[in-house]
Enzyme design. Structure first.
Site, PDB file in Angstrom:
ATOM      1  CG  HIS A 341      22.594  19.420 -31.292  1.00 47.05           C
ATOM      2  ND1 HIS A 341      22.252  18.120 -31.554  1.00 47.05           N
ATOM      3  CD2 HIS A 341      22.866  19.989 -32.485  1.00 47.05           C
ATOM      4  CE1 HIS A 341      22.335  17.906 -32.860  1.00 47.05           C
ATOM      5  NE2 HIS A 341      22.699  19.025 -33.440  1.00 47.05           N
ATOM      6  CE  LYS A 528      22.892   7.023 -22.100  1.00 50.40           C
ATOM      7  NZ  LYS A 528      21.991   7.588 -23.106  1.00 50.40           N
ATOM      8  NE  ARG A 529      28.819  13.542 -25.212  1.00 46.78           N
ATOM      9  CZ  ARG A 529      28.245  14.486 -24.458  1.00 46.78           C
ATOM     10  NH1 ARG A 529      28.926  15.107 -23.506  1.00 46.78           N
ATOM     11  NH2 ARG A 529      26.995  14.835 -24.668  1.00 46.78           N
ATOM     12  CE  LYS A 534      25.139  12.176 -22.550  1.00 46.30           C
ATOM     13  NZ  LYS A 534      24.164  11.688 -23.551  1.00 46.30           N
ATOM     14  CB  THR A 636      20.991   9.114 -31.422  1.00 45.28           C
ATOM     15  OG1 THR A 636      22.332   9.350 -30.959  1.00 45.28           O
ATOM     16  CG2 THR A 636      20.421  10.372 -32.026  1.00 45.28           C
ATOM     17  CE  LYS A 640      23.637   5.416 -32.185  1.00 42.67           C
ATOM     18  NZ  LYS A 640      24.838   5.886 -31.455  1.00 42.67           N
TER      19      LYS A 640
HETATM   20  C1  LIG Z   1      25.004   6.942 -30.610  1.00 46.27           C
HETATM   21  C2  LIG Z   1      26.284   7.254 -29.993  1.00 46.27           C
HETATM   22  C3  LIG Z   1      26.364   8.235 -29.000  1.00 46.27           C
HETATM   23  C4  LIG Z   1      25.146   8.976 -28.482  1.00 46.27           C
HETATM   24  O1  LIG Z   1      24.609   8.258 -27.398  1.00 46.27           O
HETATM   25  P1  LIG Z   1      23.520   8.892 -26.415  1.00 46.27           P
HETATM   26  O2  LIG Z   1      23.094   7.732 -25.596  1.00 46.27           O
HETATM   27  O3  LIG Z   1      22.414   9.399 -27.278  1.00 46.27           O
HETATM   28  O4  LIG Z   1      24.190   9.942 -25.646  1.00 46.27           O
HETATM   29  C5  LIG Z   1      27.583   8.496 -28.424  1.00 46.27           C
HETATM   30  N1  LIG Z   1      28.688   7.841 -28.811  1.00 46.27           N
HETATM   31  C6  LIG Z   1      28.659   6.883 -29.758  1.00 46.27           C
HETATM   32  C7  LIG Z   1      29.911   6.179 -30.125  1.00 46.27           C
HETATM   33  C8  LIG Z   1      27.454   6.557 -30.387  1.00 46.27           C
HETATM   34  O5  LIG Z   1      27.435   5.624 -31.341  1.00 46.27           O
END
Ligand SMILES: *Cc1c(COP(=O)(O)O)cnc(C)c1O
Length: 795
Positions: A341, A528-529, A534, A636, A640
């Site tokens: 990952h 995102k985190r 990022k 991911t 979404k």
């Molecule tokens: C999808 C998701 C992530 C991953 O987000 P990235 O933008 O791909 O880092 C992190 N936290 C939650 C709650 C998510 O639903």
């Protein structure tokens, strides 16, 4: 079960009346929860009976995180009961959405990796494939985030409710896991084997969660282990009180991602608990000889956290089943496969030998022997010392878990094409040359059942009205929307749904956080985190840039935008926390400036989690996917947002590359340096941000504003940030990419000027997103790695 609204109402009212006479929300929640579980239980039993009666190969997904989100509403959706229940409750004067909000989501993960595991569970069951999860049941999930004076604070999240405990607990299936102890040689009739004398035993008790597939057909199992004090005798050589204290704690909390803290021995104990308990469980009373494990079981390890499954399976086969090394190794390496990952060096797992040696002495001996035998075979092939060093599992007193995972598994995959290529060509070049057929790509996916059907029922309904319902089962059919991308009435309907989802988000934010947002502004979402790569910093610096322009250029009056942020920083990640503070501080400056706030608004949503994501994503118009190229393995969140019609502003990184390929670059806002350029700079160490600052008055001014604290009215200490950009030479190339980023934002404003064109681009994104359903990903894993057969229908 029931087939109509009337039947449901009768059922529900009988239940509620059974208990008390009034129908408060809480009671409605309990009743609904129990009812759903009874329906699920029936099919769950039937699925399990099928697995017993006709044993087919089963997949087990080992993961240290499962970020499943709330389950009540999702189960109703997958059972096809959601609408009936919602309408029935409406007539009883109850709102299903309000009932759903009473559920605390279990925070059993940090972010993408854990959410991926949850999406995979949903897709496995929905495709009627025999695949289950093994994980840990952390008492305290990921912390709850609040802001105090703009700073992140962390409160423990208590998600477990006693009443939900009882059903899930499988105390008869508890197993014992051995830590510490001394390895003894035992010579028996079957040859030499080893036992562990005087170990400290820890009891692992499983809790089972049903994973409800689409249409409620197949119900698989997510089994989560909880550590408890063992009843077995305690070794006389150890201090009892310390031990009880420690074991009770093994599954107490989820480790924060990128955790830099000490006390990692607990994390190692967690990893071993997961691997040992799950393997013991799988091989308890197998219906097949152990020699045939690979034909009956596939194990996928989600990153290296469960890589101890490799030596643990070897231990069980050799010590408990008396197999010889070669045979045990052959079985192990035909059973386990591994998903990588990350290529961030700091995230590559390494354990000190002495730690494993003392905590897991037998496991250490096995890892040592795997390493020794592997090196021997390499030497026989005449490999150079340099290659030997890179391929060694143990090097300078540490165990490299990624190498162990590659050597001990039959397939290794990256999570997007770009990431897999970087693995093969750079990070794992030597391993790939050694095992040329092991490496393959499986681009991540997301379950459209949660991220579209559940999170955005209005859009789902519009899609079904437009192209029929077949996309639900075959999400790649979303591409049929292409023929409506220029249909004005469809585009207007799409705009109406987007507006509605924006208003729902506003309502939710106003109620929970007392934030007021203009629904006509562009919703630009960065969730995102928090992590350097990022680049939330680049986003907020760009906002600072816009602020300066609005203040000093009276001709610059851009269309109103609301910039949403959401995300947590690991509690010890000081830089990331400083960025959070900076965003909050600039937010209050921007939001309180009478001139600027007409054009810019910043909203930082507290405690970003799956539930918040379900509110935010359907309302998004712009999706920020701006990682430093080469650093984001897949992402991911990007998928979404695309599926919900947001347009991506993004770099050529991770799965963005494939998203742009699907939708066409003209339907996205692509910017920034490519992965090759970044990696070139890194190799040559030739990037010098000072040159940029010196040659660029706009950036120089921003840096001065930060360093002096004047811009932020002395409210932040920007030392960490200035230091990273200057002394640390801007390791994530924020200053290098920021102008290209700003230009992409200018293009966004231009495009938004033409609402129909914008809607058309949004629809094209939705239409191109079907391939990013995790149904596609799971089918590919099944075809190429696990070789599963569909469960026969039980209806
Ligand atoms: C999808 C998701 C992530 C991953 O987000 P990235 O933008 O791909 O880092 C992190 N936290 C939650 C709650 C998510 O639903």
């Amino acid at each position: 079960m029931f087939s109509s609204k009337e039947e449901f109402k009768k059922f529900f009212m009988n239940r509620i009346a059974d208990k008390r006479s009034q129908k408060s929300l809480e009671m409605a929640f309990e009743t609904l929860w129990e009812m759903t579980h009874e329906w699920i239980q029936e099919n769950w039993n039937r699925t399990n009976q099928l697995y017993e009666k006709e044993p087919e190969k089963q997949l087990y997904y080992f993961s240290i995180e499962f970020l499943i989100g709330r389950v009540l509403g999702q189960n109703l959706v997958n059972l096809n009961f959601y609408d009936v229940v919602k309408e029935g409750l409406d007539e009883l004067g109850l709102k299903l959405s309000e009932i759903e909000e009473l559920e605390d989501e279990p925070g059993l993960g940090n972010g993408g990796l854990g959410r991926l595991a949850a999406c995979f569970m949903d897709s496995l069951a929905s495709l009627a494939l025999p695949g289950h999860g093994y994980g840990l049941r952390y008492k305290g999930g990921l912390f709850t985030q609040h802001f105090v004076n703009g700073n992140q604070t962390e409160q423990p999240t208590k998600w477990i409710k006693e009443k939900n405990n009882a059903d899930a607990r499988q105390k008869d299936l508890a197993v014992e896991v051995a830590y510490y102890g001394d390895v003894q040689l035992v010579v028996g009739t079957a040859g030499v084997k080893r036992t562990i004398e005087n170990p400290v035993w820890v009891k692992a008790v499983p809790y089972d969660l049903p994973i409800v597939g689409a249409n409620g057909g197949t119900i698989n199992t997510l089994r989560l282990w909880q550590a408890e004090v063992s009843e077995r005798p305690f070794p006389s050589t150890k201090d009892h009180t310390v031990y009880e204290h420690e074991t009770a704690k093994i599954t107490d909390r989820l480790y924060p991602d990128d955790s830099l803290e000490s006390g990692k021995i607990l994390r190692l104990k967690q990893q071993y608990l997961l691997c040992s308990a799950s393997l013991q469980d799988l091989l308890r009373n197998p219906s097949f000889p152990v020699e045939e494990i690979p034909e009956n079981i596939a194990i996928q390890i989600n990153d290296t956290h469960p890589a101890l499954a490799i030596p643990e399976l070897m231990r069980i086969l050799i010590d408990d089943h008396s197999l010889g090394w070669e045979q045990a190794w052959d079985i192990t390496t035909r059973t386990i496969s591994y998903t990588n990952h990350t290529i961030l060096t700091e995230a590559m797992e390494k354990w000190d030998c002495h730690l494993i040696q003392s905590l897991l002495p037998r496991i250490y001996l096995i890892i040592e022997e795997i390493d020794l035998r592997f090196k021997e075979s390499l030497q026989n092939q005449g490999k150079t010392v340099d290659v030997l060093r890179k391929l060694s599992i143990i090097e300078e007193g540490v165990i490299k878990m990624a190498v162990l995972a590659v050597v001990g598994s039959y397939k290794v995959n990256g999570v997007a094409k770009l990431h897999t290529n970087i693995l093969k060509k750079r990070e794992m070049k030597e391993l790939n040359e050694q095992f040329p057929n092991k490496f393959h790509n499986k681009t991540n996916g997301i379950t459209h059942r949660r991220w579209l059907i559940k999170a955005n029922p209005e859009l789902s309904e519009l899609i079904t009205e437009t192209i029929g319902a077949r996309w639900v089962k075959e999400p790649e059919r979303l591409d049929e929307l292409h023929s409506f991308a220029q249909n004005p009435s469809f585009l207007q309907d799409f705009q109406a749904v987007k507006k509605l989802k924006k208003e729902q988000l506003i309502y939710h934010l106003q109620r929970d956080q007392n934030i007021v947002v203009d629904s006509a502004s562009i919703f630009d979402i960065h969730i995102k985190r928090f992590h350097g790569y990022k680049r939330q910093l680049m986003n907020i610096l760009h906002i600072q840039m816009l602020y300066n322009r609005i203040k000093h250029d009276s001709t610059y009056r851009p269309y109103p935008r609301t910039f949403f942020f959401g995300g947590k920083a690991a509690p010890t990640y000081h830089f990331a926390k400083q960025v959070i503070k900076m965003i909050n501080t600039i937010a209050s400056k921007v939001n309180n400036d009478p001139l600027v706030r007409e054009h810019l608004h910043i909203v930082f949503v507290e405690n970003y989690n799956v539930t918040q994501a379900e509110y935010l994503i359907p309302a998004a118009e712009v999706s920020e996917q701006i990682s430093t190229a080469s650093k984001e393995a897949s992402g991911t969140g990007n998928m979404k947002l695309m599926m919900n019609g947001a347009l991506t502003i993004g770099t050529f990184d991770g799965a963005n590359v494939e998203m742009f390929e699907q939708v066409g670059e003209e339907n996205a806002f692509v910017f920034g340096m490519r992965a090759e350029e970044i990696m070139q700079y890194e190799k040559e160490k030739s990037y010098n941000p000072k040159e940029i600052i010196e040659g660029d008055p706009e950036i120089a001014k921003m840096m001065r504003q930060l360093a002096t604290g004047k811009f932020t009215d002395g409210k932040i200490n920007a030392d960490f940030i200035v230091e990273q950009l200057l002394e640390d030479k801007d390791p994530y190339f924020v200053l290098k990419d920021i102008h290209s980023y700003a230009k992409a934002h200018e293009k966004i404003l231009k495009a938004y000027d033409n609402p129909m064109k914008w809607a058309e681009m949004s629809v094209k994104n939705m239409a191109a997103s079907g391939i990013f359903s995790s149904d596609r990903t799971i089918q590919q894993y099944s075809d190429d790695v696990w070789h599963l057969s569909k469960v026969p229908s039980i209806h």
